[in-house]
Design a protein around this motif. Structure first.
Motif, PDB file in Angstrom:
ATOM      1  N   ASN A 732       0.676  -1.321  -0.029  1.00 41.03           N
ATOM      2  CA  ASN A 732      -0.147  -0.059   0.193  1.00 41.03           C
ATOM      3  C   ASN A 732       0.867   1.280  -0.117  1.00 41.03           C
ATOM      4  OD1 ASN A 732      -2.030  -1.648   0.378  1.00 41.03           O
ATOM      5  ND2 ASN A 732      -2.351  -1.423   2.562  1.00 41.03           N
ATOM      6  N   SER A 733       1.916   1.241   0.828  1.00 42.26           N
ATOM      7  CA  SER A 733       2.775   2.298   0.830  1.00 42.26           C
ATOM      8  C   SER A 733       3.563   2.848  -0.378  1.00 42.26           C
ATOM      9  CB  SER A 733       4.055   2.191   2.000  1.00 42.26           C
ATOM     10  OG  SER A 733       4.670   1.107   1.600  1.00 42.26           O
ATOM     11  N   TYR A 734       3.642   2.128  -1.360  1.00 44.89           N
ATOM     12  CA  TYR A 734       4.100   2.121  -2.682  1.00 44.89           C
ATOM     13  C   TYR A 734       3.239   2.720  -3.693  1.00 44.89           C
ATOM     14  CZ  TYR A 734       9.121   0.778  -2.519  1.00 44.89           C
ATOM     15  OH  TYR A 734      10.359   0.915  -2.116  1.00 44.89           O
ATOM     16  N   ALA A 735       1.872   2.823  -3.392  1.00 41.20           N
ATOM     17  CA  ALA A 735       0.894   3.147  -4.385  1.00 41.20           C
ATOM     18  C   ALA A 735       1.360   4.670  -5.037  1.00 41.20           C
ATOM     19  CB  ALA A 735      -0.479   3.233  -3.530  1.00 41.20           C
ATOM     20  N   SER A 736       1.186   4.937  -6.184  1.00 43.85           N
ATOM     21  CA  SER A 736       1.508   5.966  -6.654  1.00 43.85           C
ATOM     22  C   SER A 736       0.755   5.881  -8.228  1.00 43.85           C
ATOM     23  CB  SER A 736       2.950   6.218  -7.006  1.00 43.85           C
ATOM     24  OG  SER A 736       3.431   7.335  -7.556  1.00 43.85           O
ATOM     25  N   GLU A 737       0.057   7.023  -8.500  1.00 41.73           N
ATOM     26  CA  GLU A 737      -0.576   7.272  -9.691  1.00 41.73           C
ATOM     27  C   GLU A 737       0.099   7.234 -10.816  1.00 41.73           C
ATOM     28  OE1 GLU A 737      -3.680  10.385  -9.405  1.00 41.73           O
ATOM     29  OE2 GLU A 737      -4.895   9.270  -7.855  1.00 41.73           O
ATOM     30  N   GLY A 738      -0.341   6.573 -11.868  1.00 40.46           N
ATOM     31  CA  GLY A 738       0.270   6.619 -13.171  1.00 40.46           C
ATOM     32  C   GLY A 738       1.203   5.608 -13.400  1.00 40.46           C
ATOM     33  N   ILE A 739       1.533   4.740 -12.354  1.00 43.02           N
ATOM     34  CA  ILE A 739       2.579   3.638 -12.716  1.00 43.02           C
ATOM     35  C   ILE A 739       2.123   2.230 -12.604  1.00 43.02           C
ATOM     36  CG2 ILE A 739       4.784   2.807 -11.911  1.00 43.02           C
ATOM     37  CD1 ILE A 739       5.266   5.605 -10.880  1.00 43.02           C
ATOM     38  N   ILE A 740       2.297   1.386 -13.081  1.00 41.63           N
ATOM     39  CA  ILE A 740       1.879  -0.103 -12.903  1.00 41.63           C
ATOM     40  C   ILE A 740       2.893  -0.784 -12.440  1.00 41.63           C
ATOM     41  CG2 ILE A 740       1.190  -2.183 -14.015  1.00 41.63           C
ATOM     42  CD1 ILE A 740       0.819  -0.343 -16.660  1.00 41.63           C
ATOM     43  N   GLN A 741       2.750  -1.181 -11.146  1.00 42.22           N
ATOM     44  CA  GLN A 741       3.717  -1.999 -10.302  1.00 42.22           C
ATOM     45  C   GLN A 741       3.554  -3.624  -9.697  1.00 42.22           C
ATOM     46  OE1 GLN A 741       5.349   1.301  -7.290  1.00 42.22           O
ATOM     47  NE2 GLN A 741       3.275   1.714  -7.530  1.00 42.22           N
ATOM     48  N   PHE A 742       4.020  -4.351  -9.989  1.00 36.10           N
ATOM     49  CA  PHE A 742       4.063  -5.738  -9.669  1.00 36.10           C
ATOM     50  C   PHE A 742       4.993  -6.115  -8.521  1.00 36.10           C
ATOM     51  CE2 PHE A 742       2.369  -5.382 -13.906  1.00 36.10           C
ATOM     52  CZ  PHE A 742       1.808  -6.722 -13.884  1.00 36.10           C
ATOM     53  N   ARG A 751       3.839 -23.576  -1.571  1.00 32.34           N
ATOM     54  CA  ARG A 751       2.517 -22.923  -2.068  1.00 32.34           C
ATOM     55  C   ARG A 751       2.758 -21.985  -3.152  1.00 32.34           C
ATOM     56  NH1 ARG A 751      -0.910 -21.465   2.728  1.00 32.34           N
ATOM     57  NH2 ARG A 751      -2.654 -21.828   1.211  1.00 32.34           N
ATOM     58  N   GLY A 752       4.110 -21.955  -3.707  1.00 29.92           N
ATOM     59  CA  GLY A 752       4.205 -21.035  -4.732  1.00 29.92           C
ATOM     60  C   GLY A 752       4.377 -19.662  -4.296  1.00 29.92           C
ATOM     61  N   PHE A 753       4.172 -18.579  -5.039  1.00 35.67           N
ATOM     62  CA  PHE A 753       4.009 -17.029  -4.510  1.00 35.67           C
ATOM     63  C   PHE A 753       2.811 -16.249  -4.800  1.00 35.67           C
ATOM     64  CE2 PHE A 753       5.775 -17.758  -9.192  1.00 35.67           C
ATOM     65  CZ  PHE A 753       5.105 -16.600  -9.754  1.00 35.67           C
ATOM     66  N   ASN A 754       2.944 -15.184  -4.103  1.00 36.21           N
ATOM     67  CA  ASN A 754       1.687 -14.188  -4.297  1.00 36.21           C
ATOM     68  C   ASN A 754       2.115 -13.283  -5.100  1.00 36.21           C
ATOM     69  OD1 ASN A 754       0.349 -15.983  -2.433  1.00 36.21           O
ATOM     70  ND2 ASN A 754       0.915 -14.565  -0.806  1.00 36.21           N
ATOM     71  N   ILE A 755       1.083 -12.592  -6.068  1.00 36.83           N
ATOM     72  CA  ILE A 755       1.241 -11.392  -6.916  1.00 36.83           C
ATOM     73  C   ILE A 755       0.462 -10.507  -6.453  1.00 36.83           C
ATOM     74  CG2 ILE A 755       1.590 -10.539  -9.255  1.00 36.83           C
ATOM     75  CD1 ILE A 755       1.950 -13.356 -10.158  1.00 36.83           C
ATOM     76  N   TYR A 756       0.906  -9.145  -6.150  1.00 36.07           N
ATOM     77  CA  TYR A 756       0.022  -7.937  -5.709  1.00 36.07           C
ATOM     78  C   TYR A 756       0.286  -6.922  -6.990  1.00 36.07           C
ATOM     79  CZ  TYR A 756       0.338 -10.169  -1.341  1.00 36.07           C
ATOM     80  OH  TYR A 756       0.018 -11.224  -0.117  1.00 36.07           O
ATOM     81  N   ILE A 757      -0.845  -6.604  -7.694  1.00 32.60           N
ATOM     82  CA  ILE A 757      -0.579  -5.488  -8.612  1.00 32.60           C
ATOM     83  C   ILE A 757      -1.286  -4.324  -8.224  1.00 32.60           C
ATOM     84  CG2 ILE A 757      -1.120  -5.461 -11.258  1.00 32.60           C
ATOM     85  CD1 ILE A 757      -1.351  -8.286 -11.425  1.00 32.60           C
ATOM     86  N   LEU A 758      -0.641  -3.163  -8.695  1.00 27.45           N
ATOM     87  CA  LEU A 758      -1.145  -1.774  -8.520  1.00 27.45           C
ATOM     88  C   LEU A 758      -1.215  -1.209  -9.909  1.00 27.45           C
ATOM     89  CD1 LEU A 758       0.386  -0.322  -5.464  1.00 27.45           C
ATOM     90  CD2 LEU A 758      -1.657  -1.488  -5.528  1.00 27.45           C
ATOM     91  N   GLU A 765      -5.150  -5.813  -7.688  1.00 27.27           N
ATOM     92  CA  GLU A 765      -5.436  -6.994  -7.879  1.00 27.27           C
ATOM     93  C   GLU A 765      -4.516  -8.027  -7.149  1.00 27.27           C
ATOM     94  OE1 GLU A 765      -6.032  -8.504 -11.995  1.00 27.27           O
ATOM     95  OE2 GLU A 765      -6.708  -6.237 -12.600  1.00 27.27           O
ATOM     96  N   VAL A 766      -5.116  -9.104  -6.642  1.00 28.35           N
ATOM     97  CA  VAL A 766      -4.285 -10.057  -6.004  1.00 28.35           C
ATOM     98  C   VAL A 766      -4.539 -11.200  -6.304  1.00 28.35           C
ATOM     99  CG1 VAL A 766      -3.996 -10.903  -3.513  1.00 28.35           C
ATOM    100  CG2 VAL A 766      -4.697  -8.822  -3.541  1.00 28.35           C
ATOM    101  N   TYR A 767      -3.319 -12.177  -6.674  1.00 27.52           N
ATOM    102  CA  TYR A 767      -3.077 -13.496  -7.117  1.00 27.52           C
ATOM    103  C   TYR A 767      -2.229 -14.392  -6.220  1.00 27.52           C
ATOM    104  CZ  TYR A 767      -5.048 -11.354 -11.332  1.00 27.52           C
ATOM    105  OH  TYR A 767      -5.910 -10.529 -12.287  1.00 27.52           O
ATOM    106  N   HIS A 768      -2.934 -15.345  -5.605  1.00 29.51           N
ATOM    107  CA  HIS A 768      -2.285 -15.847  -4.560  1.00 29.51           C
ATOM    108  C   HIS A 768      -1.842 -17.491  -5.152  1.00 29.51           C
ATOM    109  CE1 HIS A 768      -2.622 -13.371  -1.200  1.00 29.51           C
ATOM    110  NE2 HIS A 768      -4.258 -13.211  -1.448  1.00 29.51           N
ATOM    111  N   HIS A 769      -0.768 -17.889  -4.443  1.00 35.60           N
ATOM    112  CA  HIS A 769      -0.150 -19.327  -4.818  1.00 35.60           C
ATOM    113  C   HIS A 769       0.053 -19.376  -6.437  1.00 35.60           C
ATOM    114  CE1 HIS A 769      -1.372 -19.684  -0.630  1.00 35.60           C
ATOM    115  NE2 HIS A 769      -2.914 -19.991  -0.751  1.00 35.60           N
ATOM    116  N   CYS A 770       0.811 -18.709  -6.745  1.00 37.04           N
ATOM    117  CA  CYS A 770       1.009 -18.764  -8.248  1.00 37.04           C
ATOM    118  C   CYS A 770       2.171 -19.786  -8.627  1.00 37.04           C
ATOM    119  CB  CYS A 770       1.319 -17.258  -8.901  1.00 37.04           C
ATOM    120  SG  CYS A 770       0.184 -16.295  -8.791  1.00 37.04           S
ATOM    121  N   GLU A 771       2.358 -20.482  -9.532  1.00 40.79           N
ATOM    122  CA  GLU A 771       3.282 -21.294  -9.879  1.00 40.79           C
ATOM    123  C   GLU A 771       4.058 -20.934 -11.174  1.00 40.79           C
ATOM    124  OE1 GLU A 771       1.562 -25.164  -9.931  1.00 40.79           O
ATOM    125  OE2 GLU A 771       1.183 -25.424  -7.846  1.00 40.79           O
TER     126      GLU A 771
END
Length: 851
Positions: A732-742, A751-758, A765-771
């Motif tokens: 949340n603290s990295y949120a900044s308008e105009g930029i796509i961040q993964f 259990r893989g890895f999680n991805i949070y996309i701003l 968008e949140v994706y859990h347990h990615c392989e």
């Protein structure tokens, strides 16, 4: 074989001595002093000499003995060299200058790039001490007025594919073989060992190490007498992209040199996979005894190679530009007669004769230091167009060969951000014309003319570089147009047209008068310096932050102007300029924003009407992510005819409070808000984790309902189930308008890895347990965004530099921390697909899976 090697050594020494003599011939006394004394200061380490520091500092250069010139400098300066027991094997293999030094491209203002090559057995502490010593020597050179960049080169750096740290003059991971190739073709040995690569025939390059070992085995060469950085081998196609991106980055500050080097890379790619590098061509001529092209001058040979390439593809426009770039880089003004004719002047005279240039063309180029805005903008656009054309050709080459990039994601991220900040054209952004083209763009007169609605010309402000003689102005094109005056003033100031000596004129049609314009110009020039240090790689890899903000109140529309000769009733106990008097009038009619961010971009925005303050606040706060540093300065300039001090103080107070609420790290609850009464209406500013929203509150029920709603719901997240954990606070603290961040986060177990996309509007968008492979995901995401999000515009060209940014969440001492995502293979970021067109590409099945 022995006689052949001895002959090569003699030729090599002769070429090196020629280059040393040429380098010293161009240098002034201070440069000669630094160039001559640097080997001595690296060979000795003593408290009486520059560059001394305590610690285990490696010193001593292989086979170094001061020559007569160096001894004379020592005598002149009164330095006495210490008597020391020199080690059998010196830690410094050799000291070499590279780049333009000694070539026709070197001029009186050129800097020095010095490679200090050292033994691979130095430990980290010794390397760090040597780096510190070089930094002290750099400062000593600067005190003489000489700009020197030192590069510590481990003998095994290129064999192990190691790279430096991106920044300043260091290309980081963007170049490897190409960097070594430039060194081999341009190196001048100042002290230390000869370079072994020159002794290996071109036809043996493919088996470089085997051939070298055979020379050692036969006793033809002695191993410890040579600097061996390895062979060039086969230049990988993957390196072209990183190298071209680096040259485009360099073009921001050195456009004429970068055009030549970028076109050389393009010529290499044209010949791929049978690319014949320039260094190899120079070595072949050395072996053949064919000392051509003005003594194997690397700059002249680079021009020859680029010329052949451009003629082969019938590109005469860029060929003409390259010749002009070469002429300006050499910096010998042929239109001015000189008594002494040096070798560089002779070279340039011969080339100009071959090009059939007339005296008028030469005179225009020689007057570059006197060019003003019209010619500078023409040159700027021509250079940029040439760089973009070369860049597009390289991208097409990379696409044809389905290449990834060998540079690290962090270096690519820094370079793309730098290019985005320098080149991307956006509404409200002040385009900064290249300061290297002409040193002085100042104008004697500047006239601002306002055209209202309903005229033949589009409404707004027009800028002319002459006094307001309407007859002469009508016959000239304006320098610049904008709907709002603030943008024109900023453009003129930051590009150097507007100085304290410039005479200002205005035809404001009642919108703005000369006194107000002069006051605004004085405020801007006082609080915004023209030049700042370049942004650091760390700043470029992070979301941009507002560094210096000016809020310009009532510059174009001032409601208090109507108070003149009127009786105004108001209560001093309820004096609020946002909801003033019995009519509850807002006394802010227009807001202009002028700010510079951490990427050194300059932006302007304009808001008008009674809601301009609330719109400006929302915009300012939306450009600040929660963990951003507060702006270094927030200035409020007010130009109201009446109540100026009161309005300024109220705006300053309101803005400061809102910035504090947005950036406060001590209060993380999602329901923070501020109510603002404006023009008789109440507005709620809601400070959420990801953004700031504004809502009009008609009554008490709606007011408290909005607060409760924000407390309960916060933000929307795409999740699989109600049991899914929330987004980490550090994201949340990295949120900044105009930029796509993964953001990637490892999970426990298998259990893989999680991805949070701003996304660009801070939706999550949140994706859990990615392989699967993060590297392939990064490549595919970059490919998608580069091919479908074209934001860079220049003429009919489209290039997107603002690619998504990728981070890794790690745990340090039990706390979450965000670091740049680093590749484990160095080949994953497919920034090759920076799109140059909207052509579709075939889609591939993803190689990662989301549960």
């Amino acid at each position: 074989m022995y006689l052949y090697i001895e002959t090569l050594k003699q030729r090599l020494d002769a070429i090196n001595q020629l280059r040393v003599d040429r380098a010293l011939d161009v240098m002034g006394p201070a440069f000669r002093q630094a160039y001559s004394l640097l080997p001595i200061l690296l060979h000795h380490h003593h408290p009486q000499l520059p560059g001394y520091l305590d610690g285990n500092v490696p010193c001593g250069i292989s086979f170094f003995e001061p020559d007569e010139t160096q001894k004379s400098w020592l005598t002149r300066l009164g330095w006495h060299l210490p008597l020391v027991d020199e080690p059998v094997e010196m830690p410094i293999t050799g000291v070499y200058s590279m780049g333009s030094t000694s070539s026709v491209g070197q001029n009186s203002t050129s800097d020095l790039d010095i490679w200090v090559c050292h033994q691979s057995w130095l430990d980290n502490e010794e390397r760090l001490c040597l780096q510190k010593k070089c930094h002290l020597l750099q400062k000593w050179c600067l005190s003489l007025g000489v700009e020197v960049s030192f590069f510590l080169i481990d003998e095994n750096r290129f064999r192990h594919n190691e790279s430096g740290s991106l920044g300043g003059e260091d290309c980081g991971s963007t170049q490897h073989i190409l960097l070594l190739e430039e060194f081999y073709r341009s190196a001048v040995r100042i002290a230390g060992k000869r370079i072994l690569w020159n002794m290996v025939p071109c036809k043996k390059e493919e088996h470089y190490d085997d051939y070298v070992m055979s020379l050692y085995a036969r006793g033809v060469l002695t191993p410890n007498e040579w600097l061996d950085l390895g062979g060039l081998g086969t230049l990988s196609a993957e390196e072209y992209f990183g190298a071209s991106l680096w040259q485009l980055y360099k073009s921001i500050d050195s456009p004429y040199k970068a055009v030549l080097k970028t076109l050389l890379l393009e010529a290499y790619s044209w010949e791929y996979p049978n690319s014949h590098m320039l260094a190899t061509d120079i070595k072949q001529r050395l072996h053949d005894g064919e000392i051509v092209s003005f003594g194997l001058d690397p700059y002249c040979m680079m021009l020859e190679r680029v010329t052949r390439y451009l003629m082969s593809i019938d590109d005469h426009a860029r060929l003409d530009l390259v010749r002009r770039c070469f002429y300006l880089k050499v910096c010998e003004r042929l239109s001015i007669k000189e008594e002494k004719t040096g070798w560089r002047r002779e070279v340039l005279s011969q080339l100009v004769k071959e090009w059939r240039w007339d005296a008028a063309r030469i005179a225009v180029l020689d007057s570059r230091s006197e060019w003003k805005i019209g010619r500078v903008r023409e040159a700027h656009n021509e250079l940029l167009d040439a760089m973009m054309q070369s860049y597009r050709n390289l991208i097409r080459f990379a696409r044809r060969n389905n290449l990834s990039v060998s540079a690290s994601p962090q270096d690519i991220g820094v370079l793309t951000r730098k290019l985005y900040a320098a080149f991307e054209a956006l509404p409200g952004k002040v385009t900064l014309l290249n300061p290297q083209i002409s040193p002085d763009l100042s104008e004697t007169n500047l006239t601002f003319i306002y055209v209202p609605d309903g005229r033949a010309n589009r409404p707004g402000w027009y800028l002319y570089n002459q006094a307001p003689d309407m007859q002469s102005i009508i016959s000239h094109q304006p320098l610049e147009y904008n709907r709002y005056l603030n943008k024109l003033v900023a453009w003129a100031w930051f590009n150097g047209l507007l100085t304290e000596k410039t005479q200002l004129h205005i035809k404001g049609n009642g919108v703005c008068d000369l006194a107000k314009l002069q006051e605004m110009v004085a405020d801007v020039s006082r609080h915004f310096p023209l030049r700042l240090p370049a942004p650091t790689p760390r700043a470029l890899y992070s979301p941009c932050e507002i560094r210096h903000l000016a809020i310009i109140v009532n510059f174009e529309h001032d409601p208090t102007a109507a108070f003149r000769n009127q009786v105004v009733h108001f209560d001093f106990r309820k004096l609020d300029v946002l909801s003033f008097g019995q009519q509850q009038q807002c006394l802010i009619g227009s807001i202009d924003l002028l700010y510079r961010n951490s990427w050194n971009e300059v932006r302007t925005l304009h808001f008008n009407g009674e809601h301009s303050m609330i719109e400006a606040l929302k915009t300012i706060l939306g450009k600040m992510h929660q963990d951003a540093s507060p702006p270094d300065a927030v200035e409020v300039f007010c130009y109201s005819q009446h109540l100026r001090g009161l309005i300024r103080t109220r705006v300053q107070q309101l803005v400061s409070e809102c910035i504090e609420l947005r950036l406060s790290s001590s209060r993380q609850e999602p329901g923070r808000f501020k109510a603002v009464r404006m023009a008789g209406q109440t507005w709620g500013l809601f400070f959420e984790r990801m953004s700031v929203s504004v809502q009009k509150l008609e009554n008490a029920v709606e007011f408290y309902g909005a607060i409760s709603n924000n407390k309960l719901h916060g933000l929307s997240i795409k999740v699989e189930s109600n049991q899914t954990p929330p987004v980490p606070t550090v994201v949340n603290s990295y949120a900044s308008e105009g930029i796509i961040q993964f953001f990637f986060e490892e999970t426990s177990g298998d259990r893989g890895f999680n991805i949070y996309i701003l996304d660009e509007t801070n939706r999550v968008e949140v994706y859990h347990h990615c392989e699967g492979s993060k590297e392939e995901l990064v490549r595919d995401v970059s490919r998608f965004y580069s091919s479908s999000h074209d934001r860079f515009t220049f003429g009919s060209s489209f290039i997107n530099f603002n690619l998504p940014q990728f981070y890794q969440i790690i745990q340090t001492d039990g706390r979450s921390q965000v670091i740049p995502f680093r590749s484990q293979t160095l080949t994953q970021l497919c920034a090759v697909d920076l799109a140059t067109s909207n052509q579709g590409e075939s889609t591939h099945a993803p190689r990662y899976r989301v549960h």
